[in-house]
Design a protein around this motif. Sequence first.
Motif, PDB file in Angstrom:
ATOM      1  N   ARG A 101      12.482  16.970  -1.236  1.00 12.67           N
ATOM      2  CA  ARG A 101      11.375  17.245  -0.308  1.00 12.67           C
ATOM      3  C   ARG A 101      11.545  16.304   0.882  1.00 12.67           C
ATOM      4  N   LYS A 103       9.991  14.698   3.909  1.00 15.08           N
ATOM      5  CA  LYS A 103       8.591  14.489   4.296  1.00 15.08           C
ATOM      6  C   LYS A 103       8.429  13.977   5.722  1.00 15.08           C
ATOM      7  N   LYS A 104       9.410  13.176   6.173  1.00  9.24           N
ATOM      8  CA  LYS A 104       9.346  12.645   7.540  1.00  9.24           C
ATOM      9  C   LYS A 104      10.771  12.533   8.049  1.00  9.24           C
ATOM     10  N   GLU A 132      13.493   8.133  -4.087  1.00  9.54           N
ATOM     11  CA  GLU A 132      12.796   8.280  -2.808  1.00  9.54           C
ATOM     12  C   GLU A 132      13.456   7.405  -1.753  1.00  9.54           C
ATOM     13  N   CYS A 141      10.144   9.064   3.290  1.00 12.78           N
ATOM     14  CA  CYS A 141      10.657  10.103   4.190  1.00 12.78           C
ATOM     15  C   CYS A 141      11.266  11.279   3.427  1.00 12.78           C
TER      16      CYS A 141
END
Length: 178
Positions: A101, A103-104, A132, A141
Amino acid sequence: MPALKHWLYMKEVLIVAEWTALKNIDPHCFACGQGNAHGLHMRFFSDGERVRSRLIIPGHLRGWHTLVHGGVLATILDEAMSWAAIHLTGRFILTQEMTVRFKKPVRIEEEVRVESCVAERISPRKALLKAEIRNSSGDICAESSGVFALFTAEAFTRMNLVPENMLDAMNQSMWRSA
Ligand SMILES: CCCCCCCCCCCCCC(=O)SCCNC(=O)CCNC(=O)[C@H](O)C(C)(C)COP(=O)(O)OP(=O)(O)OC[C@H]1O[C@@H](n2cnc3c(N)ncnc32)[C@H](O)[C@@H]1OP(=O)(O)O
């Protein structure tokens, strides 16, 4: 030694002792090989429950303008989960499946930190890993989870993926600290 100085010294000793550098095996790996001119040169540390690495992603791995390519972030996550799977289960591994995923956005030439752990030992032959990536502000991120196939040295030898002499060398040094 005054009390405060002693406390700071002890804290430093504990921090160093807590995160042990892991031994690097293959100098040509794109992610962790220190001799791969085009690679990420990741180095890993473990506290026995997690594995982590810090790196600055070089400019030639960009996607949009100054943003890191998503596939490169996936590689970093895969590598971090792989090292956690190896070191925390004591097995040779293959990534069987993973999801990411984003995310940023992550910028090239910015320091990032990746951390990974074993989320679940599904069976003797399978583990679920998580990882992560955080930017220098500490924001998450990208995050991943992945199923890893776990192999004994004998089973991995039977897979015939790595020359036997290299596997022997790996098996002797892989689980030790640098
Ligand atoms: C110092 C530490 C770091 C060192 C440096 C390195 C850094 C790390 C590098 C990081 C690199 C990053 C990581 C990467 O990028 S790894 C590269 C990307 N991943 C792959 O290439 C994986 C490709 N996929 C497969 O090979 C299969 O799908 C696997 C094996 C994952 C699962 O297959 P599946 O579950 O669908 O099994 P099956 O039903 O088809 O089985 C067929 C046969 O295969 C054997 N078999 C299967 N699984 C095991 C097992 N667990 N123990 C023993 N044997 C096993 C067994 O003979 C079985 O038959 P049977 O006997 O069961 O009847």
